[in-house]
Design a protein around this motif. Sequence first.
Motif, PDB file in Angstrom:
ATOM      1  N   ARG A  27      15.183  30.226 -18.268  1.00 13.12           N
ATOM      2  CA  ARG A  27      15.511  29.223 -19.284  1.00 13.12           C
ATOM      3  C   ARG A  27      14.951  27.859 -18.904  1.00 13.12           C
ATOM      4  O   ARG A  27      14.463  27.114 -19.762  1.00 13.12           O
ATOM      5  CB  ARG A  27      17.021  29.163 -19.471  1.00 13.12           C
ATOM      6  CG  ARG A  27      17.597  30.405 -20.150  1.00 13.12           C
ATOM      7  CD  ARG A  27      19.110  30.408 -20.126  1.00 13.12           C
ATOM      8  NE  ARG A  27      19.642  31.586 -20.821  1.00 13.12           N
ATOM      9  CZ  ARG A  27      20.882  32.045 -20.668  1.00 13.12           C
ATOM     10  NH1 ARG A  27      21.721  31.422 -19.831  1.00 13.12           N
ATOM     11  NH2 ARG A  27      21.276  33.108 -21.329  1.00 13.12           N
ATOM     12  N   ASP A  28      14.985  27.532 -17.600  1.00  5.86           N
ATOM     13  CA  ASP A  28      14.412  26.267 -17.146  1.00  5.86           C
ATOM     14  C   ASP A  28      12.908  26.243 -17.402  1.00  5.86           C
ATOM     15  O   ASP A  28      12.358  25.216 -17.834  1.00  5.86           O
ATOM     16  CB  ASP A  28      14.693  26.072 -15.658  1.00  5.86           C
ATOM     17  CG  ASP A  28      14.080  24.786 -15.127  1.00  5.86           C
ATOM     18  OD1 ASP A  28      14.560  23.697 -15.498  1.00  5.86           O
ATOM     19  OD2 ASP A  28      13.096  24.860 -14.361  1.00  5.86           O
ATOM     20  N   SER A  29      12.227  27.363 -17.146  1.00  2.11           N
ATOM     21  CA  SER A  29      10.793  27.437 -17.423  1.00  2.11           C
ATOM     22  C   SER A  29      10.508  27.191 -18.896  1.00  2.11           C
ATOM     23  O   SER A  29       9.593  26.445 -19.256  1.00  2.11           O
ATOM     24  CB  SER A  29      10.239  28.798 -16.995  1.00  2.11           C
ATOM     25  OG  SER A  29      10.291  28.967 -15.606  1.00  2.11           O
ATOM     26  N   GLY A  30      11.285  27.832 -19.769  1.00  2.00           N
ATOM     27  CA  GLY A  30      11.108  27.633 -21.198  1.00  2.00           C
ATOM     28  C   GLY A  30      11.312  26.183 -21.605  1.00  2.00           C
ATOM     29  O   GLY A  30      10.550  25.636 -22.411  1.00  2.00           O
ATOM     30  N   GLU A  31      12.321  25.541 -21.018  1.00  2.00           N
ATOM     31  CA  GLU A  31      12.585  24.137 -21.345  1.00  2.00           C
ATOM     32  C   GLU A  31      11.469  23.242 -20.842  1.00  2.00           C
ATOM     33  O   GLU A  31      11.052  22.294 -21.531  1.00  2.00           O
ATOM     34  CB  GLU A  31      13.926  23.720 -20.742  1.00  2.00           C
ATOM     35  CG  GLU A  31      15.123  24.376 -21.432  1.00  2.00           C
ATOM     36  CD  GLU A  31      16.422  24.159 -20.681  1.00  2.00           C
ATOM     37  OE1 GLU A  31      16.388  23.489 -19.616  1.00  2.00           O
ATOM     38  OE2 GLU A  31      17.472  24.662 -21.154  1.00  2.00           O
ATOM     39  N   GLN A  32      10.960  23.517 -19.623  1.00  2.00           N
ATOM     40  CA  GLN A  32       9.823  22.745 -19.109  1.00  2.00           C
ATOM     41  C   GLN A  32       8.627  22.850 -20.052  1.00  2.00           C
ATOM     42  O   GLN A  32       7.986  21.843 -20.380  1.00  2.00           O
ATOM     43  CB  GLN A  32       9.404  23.276 -17.736  1.00  2.00           C
ATOM     44  CG  GLN A  32      10.208  22.849 -16.557  1.00  2.00           C
ATOM     45  CD  GLN A  32       9.481  23.225 -15.263  1.00  2.00           C
ATOM     46  OE1 GLN A  32       8.572  22.519 -14.831  1.00  2.00           O
ATOM     47  NE2 GLN A  32       9.870  24.348 -14.675  1.00  2.00           N
ATOM     48  N   ARG A  34       8.511  23.615 -23.223  1.00  2.00           N
ATOM     49  CA  ARG A  34       8.710  22.956 -24.511  1.00  2.00           C
ATOM     50  C   ARG A  34       8.651  21.427 -24.379  1.00  2.00           C
ATOM     51  O   ARG A  34       8.157  20.747 -25.284  1.00  2.00           O
ATOM     52  CB  ARG A  34      10.020  23.436 -25.141  1.00  2.00           C
ATOM     53  CG  ARG A  34       9.937  24.906 -25.602  1.00  2.00           C
ATOM     54  CD  ARG A  34      11.162  25.337 -26.378  1.00  2.00           C
ATOM     55  NE  ARG A  34      12.339  25.488 -25.536  1.00  2.00           N
ATOM     56  CZ  ARG A  34      12.653  26.584 -24.853  1.00  2.00           C
ATOM     57  NH1 ARG A  34      11.848  27.640 -24.883  1.00  2.00           N
ATOM     58  NH2 ARG A  34      13.775  26.639 -24.137  1.00  2.00           N
ATOM     59  N   ARG A  35       9.108  20.885 -23.250  1.00  2.00           N
ATOM     60  CA  ARG A  35       8.953  19.440 -23.030  1.00  2.00           C
ATOM     61  C   ARG A  35       7.480  19.062 -22.953  1.00  2.00           C
ATOM     62  O   ARG A  35       7.053  18.057 -23.536  1.00  2.00           O
ATOM     63  CB  ARG A  35       9.664  19.025 -21.742  1.00  2.00           C
ATOM     64  CG  ARG A  35      11.183  18.916 -21.855  1.00  2.00           C
ATOM     65  CD  ARG A  35      11.766  18.134 -20.696  1.00  2.00           C
ATOM     66  NE  ARG A  35      11.515  18.758 -19.418  1.00  2.00           N
ATOM     67  CZ  ARG A  35      12.320  19.651 -18.832  1.00  2.00           C
ATOM     68  NH1 ARG A  35      13.449  20.028 -19.451  1.00  2.00           N
ATOM     69  NH2 ARG A  35      12.038  20.169 -17.660  1.00  2.00           N
ATOM     70  N   ARG A  38       5.878  19.061 -26.358  1.00  2.00           N
ATOM     71  CA  ARG A  38       6.164  17.835 -27.123  1.00  2.00           C
ATOM     72  C   ARG A  38       5.332  16.671 -26.603  1.00  2.00           C
ATOM     73  O   ARG A  38       4.849  15.832 -27.389  1.00  2.00           O
ATOM     74  CB  ARG A  38       7.655  17.524 -27.060  1.00  2.00           C
ATOM     75  CG  ARG A  38       8.527  18.558 -27.793  1.00  2.00           C
ATOM     76  CD  ARG A  38       9.998  18.162 -27.826  1.00  2.00           C
ATOM     77  NE  ARG A  38      10.796  19.133 -28.552  1.00  2.00           N
ATOM     78  CZ  ARG A  38      11.458  20.140 -27.975  1.00  2.00           C
ATOM     79  NH1 ARG A  38      11.435  20.271 -26.649  1.00  2.00           N
ATOM     80  NH2 ARG A  38      12.151  20.991 -28.707  1.00  2.00           N
ATOM     81  N   GLN A  87      12.718  33.345 -24.715  1.00  2.00           N
ATOM     82  CA  GLN A  87      12.021  32.101 -24.387  1.00  2.00           C
ATOM     83  C   GLN A  87      10.622  32.074 -25.001  1.00  2.00           C
ATOM     84  O   GLN A  87      10.175  31.038 -25.515  1.00  2.00           O
ATOM     85  CB  GLN A  87      11.942  31.923 -22.870  1.00  2.00           C
ATOM     86  CG  GLN A  87      13.281  31.680 -22.204  1.00  2.00           C
ATOM     87  CD  GLN A  87      13.980  30.441 -22.742  1.00  2.00           C
ATOM     88  OE1 GLN A  87      13.374  29.381 -22.927  1.00  2.00           O
ATOM     89  NE2 GLN A  87      15.280  30.570 -23.014  1.00  2.00           N
ATOM     90  N   ALA A  90      10.978  31.245 -28.641  1.00  2.00           N
ATOM     91  CA  ALA A  90      11.301  29.836 -28.858  1.00  2.00           C
ATOM     92  C   ALA A  90      10.063  28.964 -28.691  1.00  2.00           C
ATOM     93  O   ALA A  90       9.874  27.975 -29.424  1.00  2.00           O
ATOM     94  CB  ALA A  90      12.398  29.401 -27.896  1.00  2.00           C
ATOM     95  N   ILE A  91       9.212  29.307 -27.748  1.00  2.00           N
ATOM     96  CA  ILE A  91       7.958  28.563 -27.548  1.00  2.00           C
ATOM     97  C   ILE A  91       7.048  28.741 -28.759  1.00  2.00           C
ATOM     98  O   ILE A  91       6.432  27.782 -29.246  1.00  2.00           O
ATOM     99  CB  ILE A  91       7.273  29.042 -26.255  1.00  2.00           C
ATOM    100  CG1 ILE A  91       8.099  28.595 -25.044  1.00  2.00           C
ATOM    101  CG2 ILE A  91       5.846  28.532 -26.165  1.00  2.00           C
ATOM    102  CD1 ILE A  91       7.736  29.312 -23.759  1.00  2.00           C
TER     103      ILE A  91
END
Length: 296
Positions: A27-32, A34-35, A38, A87, A90-91
């Motif tokens: 989940r952290d990888s996915g959030e990284q 997506r940041r 952006r 993930q 979501a990406i």
Amino acid sequence: MPKNTPLRLAVAQLTVHPDPGDTAALRDSGEQIRRLMRDAHAAGARLLHLPEGALTCPSKQTMSTTGADHIGPADWDRADWTTLAVQLQAIAVLAGELRLWTVLGSVHPLTPPHRPHLSLYVISDQGKIVTRYDERMLSHTKVSHMYTPGSTPVTFTVDDVRFGCAMGMEAAFPEMFLEYERLDVDCVLFSTHGPGTPTNNGPFALQSQALAAANSYWVSYASTAQDAPNAPSGIITPEGDWLTQCPPELTPAITTADLNLSADNHARPWRRVARSGLYTQYQALTDPRSLERARS
């Protein structure tokens, strides 16, 4: 023909995680990712290129069924395939929202007993996975214990710019990059995970420069934040020079550059002529062995 409109490319480095069974890390990888997507969108990029293992970068020590000291077959039952799929989806959704082509590394499951591929997913600005590149020239450990090798090159086009994909240790195989020259790519997206260390100064980055110059096309070099102090991610010109690089720091980052393809590229067509048998008509007809005999 020269292309008149530059394409803005973003290349990233990020912290990769070694355990595909660690749900929180996935989940952290996915959030990284997506940041960084952006950030790339805010910088006006059309395509974001991420490293090998951006979503998960399985460690041979972590995956080995026989322990870290004596590497054996990987235990893929430990992978959290459900979270990986969530993930990735979501990406893809965000890529469609941002209208941002996104290329990222992960593992791609195959039907057991086949091992997974180590892959680059190519996600379009419509949020669809349009193709996938599977690493072909695997290391000894990867092919012996971890992955199924791929078999074909992969190209795709964004705004009239033609891209090819390579990954892992494939910078050590110049024939693969020559293959992409023959396929008329303008830029190769090379995603890797090392082997930068404090003592070797990132040989894959150096090889990428040489391959860009030898084939007269752009190379985007995407590696990990862990390797950034020695070989930060960046974009290499067709002359083999770094146009831009991420900071050499242990932190996620992007850097962007415009791929300006409007200039004529004289080196590429000349190399093709040179390889076509041009020199045969100029070569001496005398057998070199007869000259050696004459000297003796």
